[in-house]
Design an enzyme around this catalytic site. Sequence first.
Site, PDB file in Angstrom:
ATOM      1  N   HIS A 136       1.524   1.164 -13.240  1.00 28.70           N
ATOM      2  CA  HIS A 136       2.315  -0.006 -13.623  1.00 28.70           C
ATOM      3  C   HIS A 136       3.798   0.360 -13.557  1.00 28.70           C
ATOM      4  O   HIS A 136       4.184   1.434 -14.052  1.00 28.70           O
ATOM      5  CB  HIS A 136       1.933  -0.448 -15.043  1.00 28.70           C
ATOM      6  CG  HIS A 136       2.685  -1.643 -15.508  1.00 28.70           C
ATOM      7  ND1 HIS A 136       2.406  -2.907 -15.019  1.00 28.70           N
ATOM      8  CD2 HIS A 136       3.738  -1.781 -16.350  1.00 28.70           C
ATOM      9  CE1 HIS A 136       3.262  -3.769 -15.573  1.00 28.70           C
ATOM     10  NE2 HIS A 136       4.072  -3.115 -16.385  1.00 28.70           N
TER      11      HIS A 136
ATOM     12  N   LEU B 291      -9.146  -7.352 -13.537  1.00 31.23           N
ATOM     13  CA  LEU B 291     -10.583  -7.071 -13.520  1.00 31.23           C
ATOM     14  C   LEU B 291     -11.192  -7.586 -14.815  1.00 31.23           C
ATOM     15  O   LEU B 291     -10.603  -7.462 -15.892  1.00 31.23           O
ATOM     16  CB  LEU B 291     -10.812  -5.563 -13.388  1.00 31.23           C
ATOM     17  CG  LEU B 291     -10.362  -4.959 -12.045  1.00 31.23           C
ATOM     18  CD1 LEU B 291     -10.410  -3.438 -12.117  1.00 31.23           C
ATOM     19  CD2 LEU B 291     -11.221  -5.474 -10.897  1.00 31.23           C
TER      20      LEU B 291
ATOM     21  N   GLU C 252       6.623   6.527  -9.005  1.00 25.47           N
ATOM     22  CA  GLU C 252       5.221   6.076  -8.998  1.00 25.47           C
ATOM     23  C   GLU C 252       4.396   6.961  -8.075  1.00 25.47           C
ATOM     24  O   GLU C 252       3.279   7.370  -8.400  1.00 25.47           O
ATOM     25  CB  GLU C 252       5.116   4.626  -8.490  1.00 25.47           C
ATOM     26  CG  GLU C 252       5.641   3.581  -9.448  1.00 25.47           C
ATOM     27  CD  GLU C 252       5.362   2.165  -8.946  1.00 25.47           C
ATOM     28  OE1 GLU C 252       4.320   1.934  -8.315  1.00 25.47           O
ATOM     29  OE2 GLU C 252       6.208   1.290  -9.175  1.00 25.47           O
TER      30      GLU C 252
ATOM     31  N   GLY D   9       0.775  -1.242   0.000  1.00 27.25           N
ATOM     32  CA  GLY D   9       0.000   0.000   0.000  1.00 27.25           C
ATOM     33  C   GLY D   9       0.804   1.288   0.000  1.00 27.25           C
ATOM     34  O   GLY D   9       0.308   2.324   0.441  1.00 27.25           O
ATOM     35  N   SER D  10       2.029   1.270  -0.553  1.00 27.38           N
ATOM     36  CA  SER D  10       2.801   2.518  -0.532  1.00 27.38           C
ATOM     37  C   SER D  10       2.195   3.558  -1.484  1.00 27.38           C
ATOM     38  O   SER D  10       2.256   4.757  -1.206  1.00 27.38           O
ATOM     39  CB  SER D  10       4.278   2.273  -0.851  1.00 27.38           C
ATOM     40  OG  SER D  10       4.465   2.013  -2.215  1.00 27.38           O
ATOM     41  N   ASN D  11       1.613   3.120  -2.584  1.00 26.34           N
ATOM     42  CA  ASN D  11       0.951   4.090  -3.470  1.00 26.34           C
ATOM     43  C   ASN D  11      -0.282   4.682  -2.801  1.00 26.34           C
ATOM     44  O   ASN D  11      -0.549   5.877  -2.927  1.00 26.34           O
ATOM     45  CB  ASN D  11       0.606   3.450  -4.817  1.00 26.34           C
ATOM     46  CG  ASN D  11       1.791   3.452  -5.765  1.00 26.34           C
ATOM     47  OD1 ASN D  11       2.182   4.491  -6.286  1.00 26.34           O
ATOM     48  ND2 ASN D  11       2.408   2.285  -5.952  1.00 26.34           N
TER      49      ASN D  11
ATOM     50  N   ARG E  16      -5.265  -8.608  -9.040  1.00 30.57           N
ATOM     51  CA  ARG E  16      -6.211  -9.393  -9.835  1.00 30.57           C
ATOM     52  C   ARG E  16      -6.564  -8.655 -11.110  1.00 30.57           C
ATOM     53  O   ARG E  16      -6.631  -7.433 -11.090  1.00 30.57           O
ATOM     54  CB  ARG E  16      -7.518  -9.590  -9.066  1.00 30.57           C
ATOM     55  CG  ARG E  16      -7.427 -10.656  -8.087  1.00 30.57           C
ATOM     56  CD  ARG E  16      -8.600 -10.728  -7.170  1.00 30.57           C
ATOM     57  NE  ARG E  16      -8.180 -11.631  -6.134  1.00 30.57           N
ATOM     58  CZ  ARG E  16      -8.241 -12.948  -6.221  1.00 30.57           C
ATOM     59  NH1 ARG E  16      -8.813 -13.518  -7.264  1.00 30.57           N
ATOM     60  NH2 ARG E  16      -7.767 -13.704  -5.259  1.00 30.57           N
TER      61      ARG E  16
HETATM   62  C1  GRF Z   1       3.699  -0.959  -7.504  1.00 31.20           C
HETATM   63  O1  GRF Z   1       4.996  -1.183  -8.002  1.00 31.20           O
HETATM   64  C2  GRF Z   1       2.729  -0.755  -8.620  1.00 31.20           C
HETATM   65  O2  GRF Z   1       3.287  -0.132  -9.740  1.00 31.20           O
HETATM   66  C3  GRF Z   1       2.347  -2.169  -8.973  1.00 31.20           C
HETATM   67  O3  GRF Z   1       2.294  -2.849  -7.750  1.00 31.20           O
HETATM   68  C4  GRF Z   1       3.150  -2.194  -6.812  1.00 31.20           C
HETATM   69  C5  GRF Z   1       2.297  -1.844  -5.636  1.00 31.20           C
HETATM   70  O4  GRF Z   1       3.035  -1.301  -4.579  1.00 31.20           O
HETATM   71  N1  GRF Z   1       1.114  -2.203  -9.716  1.00 31.20           N
HETATM   72  P1  GRF Z   1       2.308  -0.671  -3.327  1.00 31.20           P
HETATM   73  O5  GRF Z   1       1.383  -1.744  -2.766  1.00 31.20           O
HETATM   74  O6  GRF Z   1       1.558   0.540  -3.789  1.00 31.20           O
HETATM   75  O7  GRF Z   1       3.403  -0.336  -2.367  1.00 31.20           O
END
Ligand code: GRF
Length: 203
Positions: free
Chosen positions: A110, A94, A175, A13-15, A92
Site C-alpha cells: 500500500h 477480496l 515499494e 505492474g511495476s511491483n 478489487r
Molecule cells: C502501487 O502504488 C501499489 O502500492 C498500489 O497500487 C500501485 C500499483 O502499481 N497498491 P504497479 O501496478 O505495481 O506499478
Amino acid sequence: MGIRIAVLASGRGSNLVAIMHSIAEGKIDGKIAVVLSDKEEAKALEHAKNAGIAAYHVNPKAYDTKEAYEKELLRIIGEADCQLICLAGYMRILSPYFISQAHCPVMNIHPALLPAFPGLHGQRQALEYGAKVAGCTVHFVDEGMDSGAIILQKVVPVLDNDTEDTLSARILEQEHKAYSEAIQLFSQGRLEVCGRIVKVKGE
Ligand code: GRF
C-alpha cells in the site's frame, strides 16, 4: 528453489516487475508461478507473458457472483501450487470468502504509512493532509481494507514542492524494495505473526 508465488495485479505492474528482477538477481528464493488480472489490458499480464510466466485474465463479469469469480482465482492459484499470494496493484477488494478459503497467506503493498491513509490515492491523501513523511507498507491481508498485520514499512520525506506525481515516484522506488524484502523474509520462514504483530526472526 523457494516458494511459489501467485501475483494478482490490475494495472501497470511495476511491483510485479520489481519482484521478477529480485528473483532473477537471487534476492528472493522463489518463483512467480502465475499472474492473474481482472483487467484484460493490464500491463502486468504483458510483463509476465514476456517473461514466460503463466498469466491469465480472469474476467469478474463472466461470473454470476463475486464468490464464483474468487473461487476461480483460488482454483488457478491452487493448481499452480502457490505458497504465497501477492497483491500488486490489484484494484478489487477480496471478500472474506477468498481470505478464508486461500490455502496460503496473502500480502499487499500500500502506498502510505498505514494505518494512515488507507484506500485509494494514499499518496494524494498524505500530501493533502500535510504529512511531512510518507511511504509504503507491506502487510498481510485480512478481511478489512488495508488493515492486516504490518510486515514492513519504508519512509520517504514529503517535500514542500511535491506534487502527487513526484511523491508517488519517490514512494514507488521504496515499494519495489519493500515488497521484495518482505517476500524474501516470508520465503526464508522468518516472519512470525502474533495477532497484529509481525516479528522478523533473526533481527
Ligand atoms: C502501487 O502504488 C501499489 O502500492 C498500489 O497500487 C500501485 C500499483 O502499481 N497498491 P504497479 O501496478 O505495481 O506499478
